[in-house]
Design an enzyme around this catalytic site. Sequence first.
Site, PDB file in Angstrom:
ATOM      1  N   VAL A  85       0.820  -1.220   0.000  1.00  0.00           N
ATOM      2  CA  VAL A  85       0.000   0.000   0.000  1.00  0.00           C
ATOM      3  C   VAL A  85       0.849   1.265   0.000  1.00  0.00           C
ATOM      4  O   VAL A  85       0.320   2.358  -0.155  1.00  0.00           O
ATOM      5  CB  VAL A  85      -0.998   0.040   1.181  1.00  0.00           C
ATOM      6  CG1 VAL A  85      -2.096  -0.979   1.000  1.00  0.00           C
ATOM      7  CG2 VAL A  85      -0.300  -0.153   2.512  1.00  0.00           C
ATOM      8  N   GLY A  86       2.152   1.165   0.183  1.00  0.00           N
ATOM      9  CA  GLY A  86       2.966   2.383   0.164  1.00  0.00           C
ATOM     10  C   GLY A  86       4.433   2.035   0.136  1.00  0.00           C
ATOM     11  O   GLY A  86       4.847   0.944   0.540  1.00  0.00           O
ATOM     12  N   GLY A  95       8.497   3.958   0.495  1.00  0.00           N
ATOM     13  CA  GLY A  95       9.250   5.189   0.733  1.00  0.00           C
ATOM     14  C   GLY A  95      10.707   4.844   0.878  1.00  0.00           C
ATOM     15  O   GLY A  95      11.106   3.684   0.672  1.00  0.00           O
ATOM     16  N   SER A  96      11.521   5.820   1.243  1.00  0.00           N
ATOM     17  CA  SER A  96      12.957   5.564   1.333  1.00  0.00           C
ATOM     18  C   SER A  96      13.250   4.582   2.465  1.00  0.00           C
ATOM     19  O   SER A  96      14.207   3.831   2.431  1.00  0.00           O
ATOM     20  CB  SER A  96      13.701   6.863   1.557  1.00  0.00           C
ATOM     21  OG  SER A  96      13.258   7.440   2.765  1.00  0.00           O
ATOM     22  N   PHE A  97      12.381   4.559   3.483  1.00  0.00           N
ATOM     23  CA  PHE A  97      12.595   3.681   4.640  1.00  0.00           C
ATOM     24  C   PHE A  97      12.311   2.227   4.293  1.00  0.00           C
ATOM     25  O   PHE A  97      12.826   1.321   4.888  1.00  0.00           O
ATOM     26  CB  PHE A  97      11.650   4.104   5.770  1.00  0.00           C
ATOM     27  CG  PHE A  97      10.222   4.054   5.341  1.00  0.00           C
ATOM     28  CD1 PHE A  97       9.524   2.855   5.402  1.00  0.00           C
ATOM     29  CD2 PHE A  97       9.585   5.171   4.819  1.00  0.00           C
ATOM     30  CE1 PHE A  97       8.217   2.783   4.944  1.00  0.00           C
ATOM     31  CE2 PHE A  97       8.280   5.095   4.367  1.00  0.00           C
ATOM     32  CZ  PHE A  97       7.603   3.903   4.427  1.00  0.00           C
ATOM     33  N   GLY A  98      11.418   1.966   3.325  1.00  0.00           N
ATOM     34  CA  GLY A  98      10.993   0.607   3.032  1.00  0.00           C
ATOM     35  C   GLY A  98       9.575   0.584   2.482  1.00  0.00           C
ATOM     36  O   GLY A  98       9.168   1.517   1.801  1.00  0.00           O
ATOM     37  N   VAL A 119       5.182  -0.529   2.941  1.00  0.00           N
ATOM     38  CA  VAL A 119       4.078  -0.833   3.843  1.00  0.00           C
ATOM     39  C   VAL A 119       3.107  -1.787   3.148  1.00  0.00           C
ATOM     40  O   VAL A 119       2.722  -1.560   2.002  1.00  0.00           O
ATOM     41  CB  VAL A 119       3.325   0.450   4.249  1.00  0.00           C
ATOM     42  CG1 VAL A 119       2.188   0.105   5.197  1.00  0.00           C
ATOM     43  CG2 VAL A 119       4.259   1.448   4.893  1.00  0.00           C
ATOM     44  N   LYS A 125       4.857  -2.554   8.253  1.00  0.00           N
ATOM     45  CA  LYS A 125       5.857  -1.665   7.683  1.00  0.00           C
ATOM     46  C   LYS A 125       7.195  -2.399   7.717  1.00  0.00           C
ATOM     47  O   LYS A 125       7.722  -2.682   8.788  1.00  0.00           O
ATOM     48  CB  LYS A 125       5.901  -0.414   8.548  1.00  0.00           C
ATOM     49  CG  LYS A 125       6.764   0.684   8.035  1.00  0.00           C
ATOM     50  CD  LYS A 125       6.428   1.948   8.809  1.00  0.00           C
ATOM     51  CE  LYS A 125       7.240   3.129   8.329  1.00  0.00           C
ATOM     52  NZ  LYS A 125       6.874   4.351   9.034  1.00  0.00           N
ATOM     53  N   ASP A 160       8.776  15.372  10.702  1.00  0.00           N
ATOM     54  CA  ASP A 160       8.407  15.168   9.299  1.00  0.00           C
ATOM     55  C   ASP A 160       6.896  15.200   9.106  1.00  0.00           C
ATOM     56  O   ASP A 160       6.309  14.295   8.524  1.00  0.00           O
ATOM     57  CB  ASP A 160       8.988  13.836   8.796  1.00  0.00           C
ATOM     58  CG  ASP A 160       9.030  13.786   7.267  1.00  0.00           C
ATOM     59  OD1 ASP A 160       8.826  14.841   6.636  1.00  0.00           O
ATOM     60  OD2 ASP A 160       9.262  12.697   6.720  1.00  0.00           O
TER      61      ASP A 160
END
Length: 990
Positions: free
Chosen positions: A710-711, A713-716, A718, A732, A827
């Site tokens: 579902v998502g 980002g730079s972190f990983g 979801v 996540k 953030d």
Amino acid sequence: MEISSFFIFFVLLLVHCLMASTAVAVRTNITTDQSALLALKAHITDDPYKTLASNWSTSTSTSVCNWIGITCGSKHLRVTALNLSHMGLSGTIAPQVGKLTFLSHLSFRNNNFHGSLPNELASLRRLEVVSFGLNNFSGMLPSWLGFLPKLQVLYAYNNRFNGTLPESLGNISSLKVLHLSTNYLSGRIPKCLGNCTSLEIIRLDDNYFTGEIPQEIVTLSNLTEVTLANNSLTGHIPNATFNSSNIEIISLYMNQLSGNLPSSIGHWLPNLKVLYLWDNGLEGIIPNSISNASMLTELELGANYFCGSIPNTLGNLRHLERLNLVNNHLTRESSTVELSFLSSLINCVNLTSIVVANNPLNGTLPILRGNFSTSLEQFVAFNCNIKGIIPREIGNLSNLMTLSLEDNELIGPIPTIVGNLGNLQGLFLQNNRIHGSIPNDICHLRNLVDLRLNQNKLFGPIPTCWGSLSSLRNLYLDSNQLTSIPSSFWSLRDMLRINLSSNSLNGYLPLDVGKLEHVTQMDLSWNKLSGEIHAIKGLCSLVNLSLAHNKFQGPIPQSFSNLISMERLDLSDNNFSGEIPKSLIELKCLNYFNVSFNRLQGEIPSRGVRNQFSASSFMGNQALCGPPQLQVPPCKRSSKTTTTIIVRYILPAMIAAILAVFLIFVLMKGQKRDAKLKGQGDLLSLAEWRRITYLELEQATNGFSETNLVGKGSFGSVYKGTLSDGATVAIKVFNLNREEGFKSFEAECDVLCSIRHRNLVKIISSCSSNDFKALVLEYMPKGSLHKWLYSHNHFLDMLERLSMMIDVASSLEYLHHGCPLPVVHCDLKPSNILLNKDMVALVSDFGISKFLGNEDSMTQTMTLATIGYMAPEYGSQGIISTRGDVYSYGILLMETFTRKNPTNEMFAGEMSLKGWVRQSLPYSVIEVIDSNLLKRGEENFNAKLDCVLSIMQLAMACSTETPEERSNMRDVVTTLKNIKLKFLKDVGED
Ligand SMILES: *[C@@H]1O[C@H](CO)[C@@H](O)[C@H](O)[C@H]1NC(C)=O
Ligand SMILES: *[C@@H]1O[C@H](CO)[C@@H](O)[C@H](O)[C@H]1NC(C)=O
């Protein structure tokens, strides 16, 4: 006196003639104008959008005439208009502006200029239109204004001008508009304004003027508006005011005017549209002749001492939209017992509001069937000694939003036809003698927010269809003879206040009571409710709960200690037994606690010396013990010490031994079995923490399949997943190829595992090994605020956006001020704000958040936050503090209501989102607001505009450049809640 003032005038005139002739003697040309403008620029200390800095420059060969804000004459090429409005400029006005001798239009409107107006401007003898409005100018209004021979329009409203008005203003025979509202002007309004024979509009409201209204000004024959409201004017209103054939607006409210209205009042007011005289000391009758002012749309005479009857000729005012006669001594026509003025109003097809409350009308409601039936939105007649029944025909008023008839002498039943009033938001019938049962038809009122039927003679059950009142927030049914609460009652999850006290309600308190997650006040006292109270979940907003004077029994549930917002808890006069749970009395906010007259026993838990409740909280129980000041016997130490020893030492040792044996047994049985055992844990309550295995996560997400993603980002990434017990969660998974991945897992884990708040995404579990790290979080089915703002098939209305912003602010308030160590999120942006199924906003993504130690800020080198939302001190120096979050929150507020991303391409150049919003404040805020949210002419336009204006002003206070000047989240939450309350009130929801 007359002669001496004439003499002074003559001398001044002479001086000005001399000045003018010297001005001509010094030959001026466009070079003079250029140097005057450069001097003006040099006096400007802040030019936030660099409008003048970049444009007013001699380095390029462009002529002065092409500079921003400058217009030149076509023949003589001299500066004729200077318009610096809405540029956010600060500074003073350079005296050299007086050299722009060809100037006819001059505007400094809506900037931050300060200081007094320089006398050199007296040379601008061609001036026709001048605006100093909406700045911080101070000092007296200079008398040279009166010697500008061509002046037609003078705007100086919303400044800090003080002192008296210069008499010289009376010289300006060309003056048409004088707008000096909202200053600190005082003294009398000079009679000589009556010499300004061209005057059409006089606005002097919101000042400190005293004395009488000069007859001379109200007799000006071209006058269309006289607004003198909110001053300290005294004496009678000159009769001539009401003898003015061009006048359209007379606004004199909030003064200390006295005397009667002339009996011929409406005869000579053919164009009058607005008459505001409320909040004065006027007396006598309201003359029938007012009905001859046939163009009248707004008649507001409230808060005076008017007496006699309300004219039943008011219906002749065919254009009437609002009638407000509140707080007077008015009564009905004596010839009939009916309130006949109401019958006469049926001809007013545009009438939206009738407010006659707090008058001794002393009559009955007539049958209201007529032309206003589709326009009327508000009928407010509380405390008017209204008698008789509520006529059935009230059901014809199909647009009614507020019906307020409380504190009267109404009898009879609630007519079932009220079910037809589909737009009704507030129904106030409390404190009458209404009897009968509550009709089922009330359940049709899907828009009803506020229902008050308390202090009547209603009996029987609350209708079983109650669950369909889905908008209901405030419900007052107390002091009747109602007998039962239907189960659907507890499904109204948005309820805020409930008062059912002093009825004959019986039955149990169901588990479902916990569904009322927003309820803050609940009073069920003085009924016949019984049974045990089960574990209560939810209700985390509850501040005030009274169950007093009922027949509840069994122990006081431990789960009361989950009611973390509780301030007042009254359980007195029931049959509660057992001990007082210690956790309950430790609730932080609890400041009133009453368990008197029950059957409680055991030690009264101590709460520290300073917060101790008094003896009256505990009296009338059988076997409570504790300190002597609570007037209970002391607890017996001996028996207690043995129990303590057992509880404290022996029991734990035994449990530990049993556990150890069990553990060894389990370990011997092997790993697989281990996982299974844990799987049977208390997963139903998602709030319980548990570790989870990689295998379980793999199964939950169909092997981390693309369809569950579902998502990213730079972190990983979801994933949406379904755990073995059926619970839907968000998983996540952190990207461990980059160092940030590790760090953000740790940061997020640290924060989410140590704090909890209803507006923070809840962590359910984590899974961590050397090469795999994941968090299992509450799943947010509605996605992010970003999605809702920008995708075309979603829309959030004003109230939804405002409520979400309050949610976000509350979570930040908690992070900054409510945690043992302050947490900075770092953030904040719409994609990190998620919405649960009830559209409550929760803050997520703590990947770069920081705990602050004892310092109030810290510095870090690497900045990962998002451009556009980042506070300037963070971007440039890496300074992290709670104030940085406040800045981002300000930007978030702007984005939420403008639907403009701060990185939108329109903000690529000099203009930022913040600058764009700031230049719109306060008068053109509509230009920047999301056009889906607010359009001119729509319903409640003014209320919405007010609301967004206040929000944008708050956003400005949050996002100041210097961190020290920023607001803090505590204040932000308070301000926003007040904005919301005001908004609800303005749109008639409260
Ligand atoms: C304006 O007048 C000054 C002298 O007062 C002169 O030096 C200058 O050349 C003039 N400029 C123009 C554009 O006529
Ligand atoms: C006007 O305000 C100034 C300060 O801005 C003050 O010094 C002065 O006394 C005031 N004058 C009057 C008449 O109130």
